[in-house]
Write an enzyme that holds these catalytic residues in place. Structure first.
Site, short mmCIF file in Angstrom:
data_model
loop_
_atom_site.label_atom_id
_atom_site.label_comp_id
_atom_site.label_asym_id
_atom_site.label_seq_id
_atom_site.Cartn_x
_atom_site.Cartn_y
_atom_site.Cartn_z
CG ASP A 1 3.72 -2.96 -0.55
OD1 ASP A 1 4.94 -2.47 0.68
OD2 ASP A 1 3.81 -2.76 -1.46
CG HIS B 1 1.88 -13.57 2.97
ND1 HIS B 1 3.76 -12.99 3.47
CD2 HIS B 1 2.18 -14.51 2.84
CE1 HIS B 1 4.06 -13.92 3.64
NE2 HIS B 1 3.65 -15.06 3.27
CD GLU C 1 20.12 -6.60 9.87
OE1 GLU C 1 19.72 -5.34 10.93
OE2 GLU C 1 18.94 -7.38 10.27
CB ALA D 1 16.00 -2.44 -1.75
#
Ligand code: BV8
Ligand code: ZN
Length: 241
Positions: free
Chosen positions: A100, A115, A210, A226
Site C-alpha cells: 500500500d 511483495h 492477537e 500498532a
C-alpha cells in the site's frame, strides 16, 4: 516491559521493522485474515495468484483497482508515522509485506517492499514498468507492445524480487532490535525474517493485537495495536541518549 525496551534501546544502533497488513488496519485498509479481512469478501489465495490472473485478468484487475482506490483515499496512521519518526534517532529499515505504500507516505526512507507495490504496473511480456498515476479506461490495461499489463505485486507461487529479498535478509541479520508489527507471519518466506534476526542475537519484539504462532519465540509481545504501541517507542527513544 517498557524498561526492558528502554535499556535495550540505549545500546541499539539499528532497528528493523517487519510489517504486515495489521499496521495499515487503523488506516482503514482491511487485513487478509482478520474478521474484516479481504479473505471474507474474496479469497486472496484464489485471486492473488498468476493462474487467477490468466483465467480472468479483468476480475483480478477489478480487485486491485478497488483496493488501490481505497488505499489512495486513506492516510498513514500513527503507527506508520512513529516508524518514520524513529529515523531521527536510530538507523531504521522497514521490511514490509504490504503493497500500500503507506510507510513511504509517512516519510520512511528505507522501505523494502517484499511483495511489490499496488501503485506500480508492469507488462506481462516486455520490461515495461511504471507508476500508476490515474485510473484505466479498460481492464485489463494493455501495454504498448500489445500484451496485458499486471499489478507489480508478488502473487502466491511467485518468487519475491531477488534484490529486495537479498537486502531484506541482510537487514534482518544485522539489526540489534527487530520489531514485528501487524503480521500473522503465515506467509513465507517473509516469516523467516524474525528467525534470521534471532539467529544473529537481535531482540525480537512483536506488536500484534492477537497471538501468532511465533509469539512464544518473541522476546517481548506487546498485545496492542500498532497505532497505540509505536508512538510509545518514539517517546522512550527521544529520552534515551
Ligand atoms: C514463494 C501481495 C517460492 C499480493 C502477498 C502451499 C501452497 C502454495 C504456496 C505455499 C504453500 N505453502 C507455502 C507456500 C508459499 C506461499 C505461502 O506462504 N503461502 C501461505 C499462505 C501458506 N508463499 C508464496 O507463494 C511466496 N512465494 O514462496 O515463492 C518460489 C521461489 C522461487 C521461484 C518461484 C517460487 C509469495 C508470497 C507473497 C504473496 N503475496 N501479497 C496482494 O497483496 O494482493 S501476501 C499477502 O499476505 C500480503 O502481502 C499480506 O501482507 C501477507 C501476509 O499477511 P499479513 O500481512 O500477515 O496479514 P494478515 O491479515 O495475515 O495478518 C494481520 C495481522 O495483523 C494479524 O496477526 C492481526 O492480529 C494483526 N492486526 C490486525 N490489526 C492490527 C494488528 N496488529 C497490530 N495493530 C493492528 N491494528
Ligand atoms: Zn509490453
Amino acid at each position: 516491559m517498557w524498561e526492558t525496551i528502554s535499556d535495550k534501546l540505549k545500546d541499539t544502533e539499528k532497528i528493523v521493522f517487519v510489517t504486515g497488513a495489521g499496521i495499515s488496519q487503523e488506516s482503514g485498509i482491511p487485513t487478509f485474515r482478520g474478521k474484516d479481512g479481504l479473505w471474507r469478501k474474496y479469497d486472496p489465495m484464489k485471486l492473488a495468484t498468476i493462474d487467477a490472473f490468466y483465467e480472468d485478468p479483468k476480475l483480478v484487475w477489478e480487485w486491485y483497482e478497488e483496493r488501490r482506490q481505497n488505499i489512495l483515499n486513506v492516510s498513514p496512521n500513527p503507527g506508520h508515522i512513529a516508524i518514520a519518526e524513529l529515523e531521527k534517532y536510530r538507523q531504521v529499515s522497514v521490511l514490509t509485506q504490504n503493497i500500500d505504500g503507506l510507510h513511504q507516505r509517512a516519510g520512511s526512507k528505507n522501505v523494502y517492499e517484499l511483495h511489490g507495490s499496488i501503485i506500480t504496473i508492469k507488462c506481462t511480456v516486455c520490461d515495461f514498468k511504471n507508476k500508476i498515476t490515474s485510473g484505466f479506461l479498460q481492464l485489463p490495461p494493455l501495454c504498448k507492445c500489445g500484451n496485458i499489463l499486471r499489478p507489480d505485486v508478488v502473487w502466491f507461487g511467485e518468487a519475491l524480487p531477488q534484490d529486495v529479498w537479498k537486502s531484506a535478509m541482510i537487514q534482518a541479520s544485522a539489526c540489534d532490535i527487530m520489531i514485528v508489527v501487524g503480521t500473522s507471519l503465515e506467509v513465507s518466506p517473509a516469516n523467516l525474517l524474525p528467525v534470521y534476526a534471532k539467529q544473529n542475537g537481535a531482540m525480537i519484539i512483536e506488536v500484534n493485537v492477537e497471538k501468532t504462532h511465533m509469539s512464544s519465540s518473541m522476546d517481548l509481545s506487546l498485545r496492542t495495536s500498532a497505532a497505540k504501541a509505536l508512538p510509545g517507542l518514539v517517546d522512550i527513544i527521544s529520552q534515551v541518549k
